[in-house]
Design an enzyme around this catalytic site. Structure first.
Site, mmCIF file in Angstrom:
data_model
loop_
_atom_site.group_PDB
_atom_site.id
_atom_site.type_symbol
_atom_site.label_atom_id
_atom_site.label_comp_id
_atom_site.label_asym_id
_atom_site.label_seq_id
_atom_site.Cartn_x
_atom_site.Cartn_y
_atom_site.Cartn_z
ATOM 1 N N ILE A 54 16.163 -1.602 34.269
ATOM 2 C CA ILE A 54 16.292 -2.590 35.351
ATOM 3 C C ILE A 54 17.550 -3.440 35.153
ATOM 4 O O ILE A 54 18.173 -3.880 36.114
ATOM 5 C CB ILE A 54 15.002 -3.451 35.440
ATOM 6 N N GLU B 4 3.651 4.213 -0.299
ATOM 7 C CA GLU B 4 4.485 4.738 -1.385
ATOM 8 C C GLU B 4 5.321 5.876 -0.815
ATOM 9 O O GLU B 4 4.990 6.406 0.256
ATOM 10 C CB GLU B 4 3.593 5.287 -2.505
ATOM 11 N N PRO B 5 6.345 6.305 -1.565
ATOM 12 C CA PRO B 5 7.152 7.423 -1.052
ATOM 13 C C PRO B 5 6.297 8.638 -0.693
ATOM 14 O O PRO B 5 6.575 9.340 0.273
ATOM 15 C CB PRO B 5 8.101 7.724 -2.214
ATOM 16 N N GLU C 90 1.169 0.042 9.880
ATOM 17 C CA GLU C 90 -0.276 -0.252 9.889
ATOM 18 C C GLU C 90 -1.064 0.865 10.586
ATOM 19 O O GLU C 90 -2.013 0.604 11.332
ATOM 20 C CB GLU C 90 -0.540 -1.647 10.467
ATOM 21 N N THR D 55 0.034 4.949 12.049
ATOM 22 C CA THR D 55 0.818 5.487 13.177
ATOM 23 C C THR D 55 -0.117 5.691 14.387
ATOM 24 O O THR D 55 -1.344 5.655 14.248
ATOM 25 C CB THR D 55 1.419 6.861 12.796
ATOM 26 N N SER D 56 0.488 5.993 15.535
ATOM 27 C CA SER D 56 -0.329 6.257 16.736
ATOM 28 C C SER D 56 -1.260 7.438 16.482
ATOM 29 O O SER D 56 -2.409 7.444 16.948
ATOM 30 C CB SER D 56 0.574 6.558 17.937
ATOM 31 N N GLU D 57 -0.762 8.422 15.717
ATOM 32 C CA GLU D 57 -1.603 9.596 15.427
ATOM 33 C C GLU D 57 -2.802 9.168 14.574
ATOM 34 O O GLU D 57 -3.927 9.641 14.797
ATOM 35 C CB GLU D 57 -0.780 10.665 14.692
ATOM 36 N N TRP E 28 8.760 0.493 1.758
ATOM 37 C CA TRP E 28 8.639 -0.085 3.103
ATOM 38 C C TRP E 28 7.904 -1.418 3.076
ATOM 39 O O TRP E 28 7.110 -1.672 3.996
ATOM 40 C CB TRP E 28 7.869 0.833 4.049
ATOM 41 N N LEU F 35 0.834 -1.206 0.000
ATOM 42 C CA LEU F 35 0.000 0.000 0.000
ATOM 43 C C LEU F 35 0.868 1.255 0.000
ATOM 44 O O LEU F 35 0.681 2.153 -0.822
ATOM 45 C CB LEU F 35 -0.913 -0.013 1.245
HETATM 46 C C1 LIG Z 1 9.677 -1.418 8.842
HETATM 47 C C2 LIG Z 1 8.451 -0.983 8.110
HETATM 48 C C3 LIG Z 1 7.624 -1.926 7.528
HETATM 49 C C4 LIG Z 1 6.488 -1.523 6.810
HETATM 50 N N1 LIG Z 1 5.738 -2.461 6.172
HETATM 51 C C5 LIG Z 1 4.772 -2.052 5.288
HETATM 52 C C6 LIG Z 1 4.109 -2.993 4.443
HETATM 53 O O1 LIG Z 1 4.337 -4.202 4.494
HETATM 54 N N2 LIG Z 1 3.198 -2.526 3.546
HETATM 55 C C7 LIG Z 1 2.908 -1.193 3.441
HETATM 56 O O2 LIG Z 1 2.085 -0.844 2.600
HETATM 57 N N3 LIG Z 1 3.515 -0.273 4.246
HETATM 58 C C8 LIG Z 1 4.441 -0.672 5.142
HETATM 59 N N4 LIG Z 1 5.092 0.247 5.941
HETATM 60 C C9 LIG Z 1 4.765 1.659 5.807
HETATM 61 C C10 LIG Z 1 4.066 2.239 7.016
HETATM 62 O O3 LIG Z 1 2.754 1.749 7.094
HETATM 63 C C11 LIG Z 1 4.143 3.777 6.904
HETATM 64 O O4 LIG Z 1 5.491 4.131 7.148
HETATM 65 C C12 LIG Z 1 3.207 4.464 7.853
HETATM 66 O O5 LIG Z 1 1.883 4.284 7.458
HETATM 67 C C13 LIG Z 1 3.497 5.972 7.949
HETATM 68 O O6 LIG Z 1 3.599 6.561 6.688
HETATM 69 P P1 LIG Z 1 4.844 7.508 6.363
HETATM 70 O O7 LIG Z 1 6.075 6.771 6.714
HETATM 71 O O8 LIG Z 1 4.709 7.978 4.967
HETATM 72 O O9 LIG Z 1 4.691 8.725 7.356
HETATM 73 P P2 LIG Z 1 3.783 10.021 7.127
HETATM 74 O O10 LIG Z 1 2.423 9.635 6.709
HETATM 75 O O11 LIG Z 1 4.523 10.975 6.279
HETATM 76 O O12 LIG Z 1 3.725 10.599 8.615
HETATM 77 C C14 LIG Z 1 4.777 11.353 9.194
HETATM 78 C C15 LIG Z 1 4.300 11.819 10.579
HETATM 79 O O13 LIG Z 1 3.173 12.678 10.420
HETATM 80 C C16 LIG Z 1 2.066 12.193 11.171
HETATM 81 N N5 LIG Z 1 0.831 12.476 10.468
HETATM 82 C C17 LIG Z 1 0.539 12.287 9.156
HETATM 83 N N6 LIG Z 1 -0.721 12.653 8.887
HETATM 84 C C18 LIG Z 1 -1.255 13.075 10.068
HETATM 85 C C19 LIG Z 1 -2.534 13.587 10.442
HETATM 86 N N7 LIG Z 1 -3.534 13.698 9.591
HETATM 87 N N8 LIG Z 1 -2.713 13.943 11.743
HETATM 88 C C20 LIG Z 1 -1.716 13.808 12.650
HETATM 89 N N9 LIG Z 1 -0.494 13.342 12.341
HETATM 90 C C21 LIG Z 1 -0.263 12.969 11.062
HETATM 91 C C22 LIG Z 1 2.322 10.685 11.296
HETATM 92 O O14 LIG Z 1 1.604 10.135 12.378
HETATM 93 C C23 LIG Z 1 3.821 10.653 11.462
HETATM 94 O O15 LIG Z 1 4.153 10.911 12.808
HETATM 95 C C24 LIG Z 1 6.186 -0.152 6.714
HETATM 96 C C25 LIG Z 1 7.017 0.811 7.334
HETATM 97 C C26 LIG Z 1 8.147 0.416 7.994
HETATM 98 C C27 LIG Z 1 9.042 1.480 8.585
#
Ligand SMILES: Cc1cc2nc3c(=O)[nH]c(=O)nc-3n(C[C@H](O)[C@H](O)[C@H](O)COP(=O)(O)OP(=O)(O)OC[C@H]3O[C@@H](n4cnc5c(N)ncnc54)[C@H](O)[C@@H]3O)c2cc1C
Length: 379
Positions: A337, A127-128, A363, A365-367, A156, A125
Site C-alpha cells: 500500500i 542448542e545448535p 517459541e 515454529t508454525s509447524e 539463539w 533452551l
Molecule cells: C531471533 C531468535 C531468538 C530466539 N530466542 C530464543 C531464546 O531466547 N531461547 C531459546 O531457547 N531459543 C530461542 N530461539 C530459538 C528458537 O526457538 C528456535 O530457532 C526454534 O525453536 C526452531 O529451532 P531450529 O532453529 O533448530 O529449527 P529446526 O528445529 O531445525 O527446524 C527447521 C525446520 O524444520 C521444521 N520442523 C522441525 N521438526 C518438525 C516436525 N516434527 N514436523 C514438521 N516440521 C518440523 C521446523 O518447523 C522448521 O521449519 C530464538 C531463535 C531466534 C532466531
C-alpha cells in the site's frame, strides 16, 4: 460473554501506547539499523512495571492479568518488536517460570529483581542440535551431590548479553531421556559462562541474540527448579504461556503496519484521488482489519483462559499460529500500500515486515504449533 475491557485494562493499554509513541518511536529506525539494544527504554519499561506484569506485588510484580499483558504487548510491538521480545521473555518465560515453580528462596533472590525490572532474564533452551526437538539436549548438568556442573552450548538466546539471570535447561541423566532433564537458575557472571558474538539478524535487530557456552560451570543444588527431572516439563509449561506473549507480539506488529497503511491510504493520491478510494486498496485494508481482529480475539481468549486458571495450551498455540501467519501477510500488504515508500526505512513498514518473520519461528515454529493443535483435535 463480556467483550468489555475494564477501566484498569484500558489504563494499561493507554500507558503502553503512550510509552511506545513517546519513548520507543524516536530512535527505533537507528536502533534497528545499528542493532542497538534499547537499554534505556527497557529500564523505563521496568520502572513502569511492564517487565513483571503478572507477578504478585509481594514479589515485585504489578499483579495484573494476562489480558492486560496482551494489550500492553500489542501496543509495544506496534512500534518496537525488539523491545517487546525483551518484555515477552522476561514476563512469560522467566518471571512466570520462577513464580510458578520456584522455591520461596529462589523467588526472593531472583524473582523480585526480575519482576521489578532491576534486572532482566533469559531463557536458555535451544542448542545448535536441539531446536524444535528440544528433547535432544546436549548441554549436560552432572550431579555432584550439593551442586551440578554444567557443560555445553545454547544458541539463539534473546537477552543473551543484557540478562543477568539465565534459566538453563540441561540433561542430567541421558538414560531417562526427557525425564532426565533439569532446569537451573544461573547467574551470568558465574565462572565458565561465556557470551558469544551477537547474531546479525533479519528482524528484531535491536534485541540481543547470542550463543552462550558453559564450561565446568558450578551451580548450587538450590538453584535447580522443581524436582529432579522436572526440567523438560518446566520448559514446555513455560513456553505454553510464552506463546500468548509471542502471539500478541505478532498481533502488534500486524496492527502497527495496518495503522500506518490506513493513514497512508488517506494521504497518498494517485489518479486524482486518495488511494483508499481505489477498491483494490480498500479491500486490502478490509482483509487486514478482519485478520487482525481475529488474531486479537484468539490472543485475548488464550489470556482469558489463563486468567481463569483453565488450560490454555490449545488456545495459545492457535493464537500464535494464526497471529504469526497473518503478521506476514498484513505487513507485506502494508508495504504494498505504501508503494516505493514502503520499501525504505523512514516509513517503518519494511522493518515491521522483517520483524514479523521471527514470530513464525521462535517459541515453537508454525509447524510445531500445528503439531500441538493437531494432537489435541485428533484426541
Ligand atoms: C531471533 C531468535 C531468538 C530466539 N530466542 C530464543 C531464546 O531466547 N531461547 C531459546 O531457547 N531459543 C530461542 N530461539 C530459538 C528458537 O526457538 C528456535 O530457532 C526454534 O525453536 C526452531 O529451532 P531450529 O532453529 O533448530 O529449527 P529446526 O528445529 O531445525 O527446524 C527447521 C525446520 O524444520 C521444521 N520442523 C522441525 N521438526 C518438525 C516436525 N516434527 N514436523 C514438521 N516440521 C518440523 C521446523 O518447523 C522448521 O521449519 C530464538 C531463535 C531466534 C532466531
Amino acid at each position: 460473554m463480556n467483550f468489555q475491557l475494564s477501566e484498569e485494562q484500558l489504563a494499561v493499554q493507554k500507558a503502553a501506547r503512550d510509552f511506545a509513541q513517546n519513548e520507543l518511536l524516536p530512535g527505533v529506525i537507528e536502533r534497528d539499523e545499528h542493532q542497538k539494544f534499547p537499554a534505556e527504554q527497557i529500564k523505563k519499561l521496568g520502572e513502569l512495571g511492564f517487565l513483571g506484569m503478572m507477578v504478585d506485588p509481594k514479589y515485585g510484580g504489578s499483579g495484573m492479568d494476562a489480558i492486560s499483558y496482551v494489550l500492553a504487548m500489542e501496543e509495544i510491538s506496534k512500534v518496537d518488536a525488539s523491545a517487546s521480545v525483551v518484555m515477552s521473555v522476561n514476563n512469560s518465560l522467566v518471571c512466570w517460570g520462577l513464580e510458578t515453580y520456584g522455591t520461596e528462596e529462589q523467588k526472593q533472590k531472583y524473582l523480585v529483581p526480575l519482576a521489578s525490572g532491576q534486572l532482566i532474564g533469559a531463557f536458555l533452551l535451544s542448542e545448535p542440535e536441539a531446536g524444535s526437538d528440544a528433547t535432544s539436549q546436549r548441554t549436560t548438568a552432572e550431579d555432584k551431590g550439593d551442586h551440578y556442573i554444567l557443560n555445553g552450548i545454547k544458541n539463539w538466546i534473546t537477552n543473551g548479553n543484557s540478562a543477568s539471570t539465565y534459566l538453563v535447561i540441561a540433561q542430567t541423566d541421558v538414560a531417562k531421556k526427557h525425564k532426565g532433564i533439569n532446569a537451573f537458575i544461573v547467574d551470568k557472571n558465574t565462572p565458565g559462562v561465556t557470551v558469544g558474538a551477537k547474531e546479525n539478524k533479519l528482524g528484531i535487530r535491536g534485541s540481543d541474540t547470542h550463543s552462550i557456552s558453559f564450561q565446568d560451570v558450578k551451580v548450587p543444588k538450590e538453584n535447580r527448579i522443581g524436582e529432579d527431572g522436572f526440567g523438560f516439563n518446566f520448559a514446555m509449561k513455560t513456553l505454553g504461556g510464552g506463546r500468548i506473549g509471542i502471539a500478541s507480539q505478532a498481533l502488534g506488529i500486524a496492527s502497527g503496519a495496518y495503522e500506518l497503511a490506513l493513514k497512508y491510504s488517506k494521504e497518498r493520491k494517485a489518479f486524482g484521488t486518495e488511494i483508499m478510494n481505489h477498491q483494490a486498496v480498500a479491500f486490502k485494508l478490509a482483509d487486514m482489519a478482519t485478520q487482525i481482529e481475529t488474531a486479537r480475539l484468539l490472543c485475548l481468549k488464550a489470556a482469558w483462559l489463563k486468567d481463569q486458571g483453565q488450560d490454555y495450551t490449545l488456545a495459545g498455540s492457535m493464537a500464535k499460529l494464526y497471529a504469526s501467519e497473518i503478521a506476514q501477510s498484513v505487513t507485506n500488504e502494508a508495504v504494498q500500500i505504501h508503494g516505493g515508500y514502503g520499501y525504505v526505512k523512514e516509513f517503518h513498514v519494511e522493518r515491521l515486515m522483517r520483524d514479523a518473520k521471527i514470530t513464525q519461528i521462535y517459541e515453537g515454529t508454525s509447524e510445531v504449533q500445528k503439531i500441538v493443535i493437531s494432537r489435541t483435535v485428533l484426541k
